[in-house]
Design an enzyme around this catalytic site. Structure first.
Site, mmCIF file in Angstrom:
data_model
loop_
_atom_site.group_PDB
_atom_site.id
_atom_site.type_symbol
_atom_site.label_atom_id
_atom_site.label_comp_id
_atom_site.label_asym_id
_atom_site.label_seq_id
_atom_site.Cartn_x
_atom_site.Cartn_y
_atom_site.Cartn_z
ATOM 1 N N CYS A 82 0.888 -1.170 0.000
ATOM 2 C CA CYS A 82 0.000 0.000 0.000
ATOM 3 C C CYS A 82 0.921 1.213 0.000
ATOM 4 O O CYS A 82 1.530 1.531 1.019
ATOM 5 C CB CYS A 82 -0.909 0.010 1.224
ATOM 6 N N SER A 117 -1.182 1.912 4.683
ATOM 7 C CA SER A 117 -0.911 0.528 5.084
ATOM 8 C C SER A 117 -2.151 -0.344 4.883
ATOM 9 O O SER A 117 -2.408 -1.236 5.690
ATOM 10 C CB SER A 117 -0.461 0.469 6.547
#
Length: 222
Positions: free
Chosen positions: A107, A111
């Site tokens: 990502c 995250s």
């Protein structure tokens, strides 16, 4: 109680208290939700991989309708906790590796991670070091994890976001043809489902990954 509180922690506290004040959820809901996610692990994801390796029809279901496939390993993405409001993280994609194609998930913005399936993300997954570098130098970063892929294998990076989550379905390793689902699930570790490791007979745990400075940091935060 602590020496320093970050801006993100202040924002979380303010937003949580405002949501409780407005009646979106109660403090008890928040406590139960937090405890639920803190105890999550990668077992459902490992079970999904092992079942897909053993059952071709289930493998196809995991690729075509991963949300339905997750229910068969005990994960309901619409109501992952069994209480509270439904999750909006329901665009899950299972990425199938082949002998010539290897997937890695990241990502790059923050995250985002398939927590109902894999549990909480490891610390290194959330660091700018990993997030920035895996898309620029994927083979080098995988090498730092101890994964050296042949040149003939394409490495494809999939970028998660708030609406789309990914998990990798690795290639079943040779020599496991007679293994049970339980045995296979043990080697389908979290790192394998992220794509930074390959399932290997005899390896049933994720390697310790200390967080260290980037070898080639991105200048200017870009």
């Amino acid at each position: 109680m602590v020496e320093e509180v970050t801006d993100f922690e202040v924002l979380e506290i303010a937003l949580r208290e405002l949501a409780i004040e407005k009646g979106l959820f109660t403090a008890e809901d928040h406590r139960r939700y937090t405890e639920f996610f803190e105890q999550l692990g990668p077992v459902p994801g490992s079970r999904l991989v092992a079942k897909a390796w053993c059952d071709p029809s289930y493998r196809q279901l995991a690729l075509d309708d991963p949300i339905a496939a997750c229910k068969e390993v005990g994960v309901d993405w619409l109501r992952p906790t069994g209480f509270g409001t439904p999750s909006d993280f329901t665009a899950l994609h299972i990425l199938e590796d082949t002998p010539t194609l290897h997937h890695v998930i990241v990502c790059t913005l923050c995250s985002c991670y398939p927590r109902p399936l894999l549990g909480n993300s490891p610390e290194w997954y959330r660091t700018p070091n990993y997030r920035r570098r895996i898309v620029r130098w994927p083979r080098q970063v995988l090498g730092e994890f101890g994964l050296h892929l042949p040149e003939g294998v394409e490495v494809r990076i999939e970028d998660s976001n708030s609406k789309h989550r990914f998990a990798v379905l690795p290639v079943r390793p040779a020599g496991t043809e007679d293994w049970s689902e339980d045995q296979l699930a043990e080697i389908a570790t979290r790192d394998c489902l992220i794509g930074v490791a390959l399932p290997t007979p005899g390896i049933t745990a994720n390697a310790d990954r200390p967080v260290h400075p980037a070898a080639h940091p991105i200048d200017g935060g870009k």
